[in-house]
Design a protein around this motif. Structure first.
Motif, PDB file in Angstrom:
ATOM      1  N   UNK A 292      64.227  17.627  28.225  1.00 12.22           N
ATOM      2  CA  UNK A 292      64.637  18.990  27.942  1.00 12.22           C
ATOM      3  C   UNK A 292      64.186  20.185  28.493  1.00 12.22           C
ATOM      4  N   UNK A 293      62.948  20.040  28.756  1.00  4.01           N
ATOM      5  CA  UNK A 293      62.095  21.220  29.334  1.00  4.01           C
ATOM      6  C   UNK A 293      62.745  21.595  30.938  1.00  4.01           C
ATOM      7  N   UNK A 294      62.962  20.474  31.505  1.00  2.20           N
ATOM      8  CA  UNK A 294      63.100  20.660  33.135  1.00  2.20           C
ATOM      9  C   UNK A 294      64.716  21.091  33.101  1.00  2.20           C
ATOM     10  N   UNK A 295      65.544  20.244  32.312  1.00  2.00           N
ATOM     11  CA  UNK A 295      66.957  20.769  32.268  1.00  2.00           C
ATOM     12  C   UNK A 295      67.178  21.982  32.294  1.00  2.00           C
ATOM     13  N   UNK A 296      66.648  22.697  31.152  1.00  2.00           N
ATOM     14  CA  UNK A 296      66.588  23.889  30.947  1.00  2.00           C
ATOM     15  C   UNK A 296      66.319  24.839  31.755  1.00  2.00           C
ATOM     16  N   UNK A 297      65.133  24.320  32.464  1.00  2.00           N
ATOM     17  CA  UNK A 297      64.611  25.160  33.675  1.00  2.00           C
ATOM     18  C   UNK A 297      65.775  25.382  34.807  1.00  2.00           C
ATOM     19  N   UNK A 298      66.040  24.242  35.159  1.00  2.00           N
ATOM     20  CA  UNK A 298      67.097  24.127  36.097  1.00  2.00           C
ATOM     21  C   UNK A 298      68.471  24.765  35.866  1.00  2.00           C
ATOM     22  N   UNK A 299      69.242  24.325  34.776  1.00  2.00           N
ATOM     23  CA  UNK A 299      70.377  24.752  34.517  1.00  2.00           C
ATOM     24  C   UNK A 299      70.401  26.561  33.934  1.00  2.00           C
ATOM     25  N   UNK A 306      74.957  23.348  40.442  1.00  2.00           N
ATOM     26  CA  UNK A 306      74.928  22.645  41.989  1.00  2.00           C
ATOM     27  C   UNK A 306      73.857  21.777  42.223  1.00  2.00           C
ATOM     28  N   UNK A 307      72.719  22.253  41.750  1.00  2.00           N
ATOM     29  CA  UNK A 307      71.378  21.500  41.895  1.00  2.00           C
ATOM     30  C   UNK A 307      71.451  20.045  41.054  1.00  2.00           C
ATOM     31  N   UNK A 308      72.100  20.474  39.860  1.00  2.00           N
ATOM     32  CA  UNK A 308      72.367  19.119  39.030  1.00  2.00           C
ATOM     33  C   UNK A 308      73.388  18.071  39.734  1.00  2.00           C
TER      34      UNK A 308
END
Length: 448
Positions: A292-299, A306-308
């Protein structure tokens, strides 16, 4: 099972803290045959198929067929099961699973607020997400069983009313060679492929054994010829269990079964308990899912979508963890890989496939790092992630304390609530301790 007392080196006794347990009746030297369960006493897709026939191939998985049989033959109240095939065994199984987190989830979907339902809001996000996935599988299994019952009315008497919420005590999940596993089943080779999810069985006597996280006093199943030669099982030969190979078990000592190298998150969701609290993070095994933390950081970044897509294409999206063992405390390789790509785009103004060649070279083993700057950047992001986990964990512990969660329920029937609250504290403490340890090692410049 018609075994004489001389054939059985174990007996069931009640333990002070873990319900029933399996204990040695006499001195058991290393690799002794503790007990053997004949094939007809095992409850699996092969032994049950003749009891629940269909006009063609059975539409049910092993998990669903076992659950169907338990549902049809469940005891009423304190009575014994009337099943002529497995009645004595079914009668020894627990009558309710109110303390299991899946039961809370099913009850909450039915609009109930009793038992452990209020504890759902106190679970760490990663644990809650795993529980939701388990509930989804439960619903799929229940739909399959209900469809079977509708199409095969001979399998259940007309007096048995079927209600969604009545089925909550028969929770289950598929078992394979990797987690998740069924709460009461064990791997048992029945199919040509050893990875087939139908390779499972319920097993009398073994069912009494408690879990051990460290392998001490742990029995082992004797491998069959199909296991040894990785061949198609020709016939069932039953199940044989051996005492620990490295030590004798004294008379009266408990004998355990190691469920596997599972994280506390998995043990909690799948089995409804956790291993003991982490004492010293330097020597304890543990894992924190930071999805949850990393997904928020990336998105949250303009390059996030694009990264996803790149991470998904390369198989690196999700399953990001921090973990500790006796040997190390560090982020997982998958997490490092995702953060490297994220930081590569944070430091660039363009979003293009040509930008990620250096990242591809790293995951292909052609170079060790993208750049010194990228290494600094992803480690700074890792510290931010650890800080977020620490803050959430402390808030979770405070919320559990301030809410007085142990007082939920209605007294006697929910005496497990304080124990379960302590399990949830353990989950939060594990996240806090591991995140703090990873942050410490990142700050001091450790290589991962």
């Amino acid at each position: 099972m018609k075994t004489g007392t001389g054939d059985l080196l174990v007996e069931c006794k009640e333990t002070p803290t873990a319900g029933n347990g399996l204990f040695a009746r006499t001195l058991c030297t290393p690799s002794s045959l503790l007990f053997a369960v004949p094939p007809q006493a095992l409850m699996n897709i092969r032994t049950l198929k003749s009891l629940h026939p269909t006009s063609g191939p059975t539409p049910l998985t092993a998990t669903q067929m076992i659950s169907l049989h338990l549902y049809i033959n469940r005891p009423h109240g304190s009575e014994d099961s009337l099943d002529p095939h497995y009645g004595p065994y079914i009668s020894t199984l627990p009558r309710e699973f109110d303390s299991h987190p899946l039961t809370w989830m099913v009850q909450s979907k039915c609009g109930l607020e009793s038992g452990g339902v209020p504890l759902l809001k106190h679970l760490p996000p990663s644990v809650h997400a795993c529980l939701v996935k388990l509930h989804d599988r439960f619903c799929q299994d229940w739909d399959a069983i209900r469809a079977y019952l509708v199409g095969n009315t001979h399998s259940v008497s007309s007096s048995k009313a079927i209600a969604d919420c009545e089925f909550i005590h028969l929770f289950k999940t598929p078992l394979s060679t990797s987690p998740p596993v069924n709460t009461r089943c064990i791997y048992y080779r029945l199919k040509a492929s050893k990875e087939d999810p139908d390779n499972l069985t319920l097993c009398p006597i073994l069912d009494f054994a408690n879990h051990t996280p460290n392998g001490l006093h742990s029995m082992t199943p004797a491998p069959s010829e199909a296991d040894i030669w990785d061949s198609v099982p020709v016939k069932q030969i039953g199940f044989r269990f051996l005492s620990p190979a490295d030590a004798s078990v004294q008379e009266g000592e408990e004998i355990f079964l190691a469920y596997g190298a599972h994280s506390n998150r998995t043990l909690f969701v799948e089995y409804g308990f956790v291993n003991e609290s982490l004492g010293n993070v330097e020597i304890a095994d543990g894992e924190v899912d930071v999805q949850d933390v990393v997904e928020s950081l990336i998105l949250d970044h303009k390059s996030g979508v694009f990264v996803k897509s790149v991470l998904e294409d390369e198989g690196y999206w999700g399953d990001w963890t921090l973990y500790c063992s006796a040997e190390s405390v560090q982020p997982s390789w998958r997490l490092i890989t995702a953060l490297r790509l994220h930081c590569l785009f944070v430091s660039n103004n363009t979003i293009h496939h040509n930008t990620i060649q250096s990242w591809h070279d790293v995951i292909a083993g052609k170079r060790e790092i993208i750049s010194d700057g990228n290494e600094l950047a992803w480690k700074e992001s890792l510290i931010t992630i650890c800080d977020t986990v620490i803050t959430k964990a402390q808030a979770g512990l405070d919320s559990l304390e301030n809410d007085g969660a142990e007082e939920y329920g209605h007294g006697g029937s929910d005496r497990w609530l304080p124990w379960m609250c302590e399990n949830i504290r353990t989950l939060w403490r594990e996240e806090l301790l591991i995140a703090a340890a990873v942050k410490e090692r990142t700050l001091r410049g450790d290589d991962f």
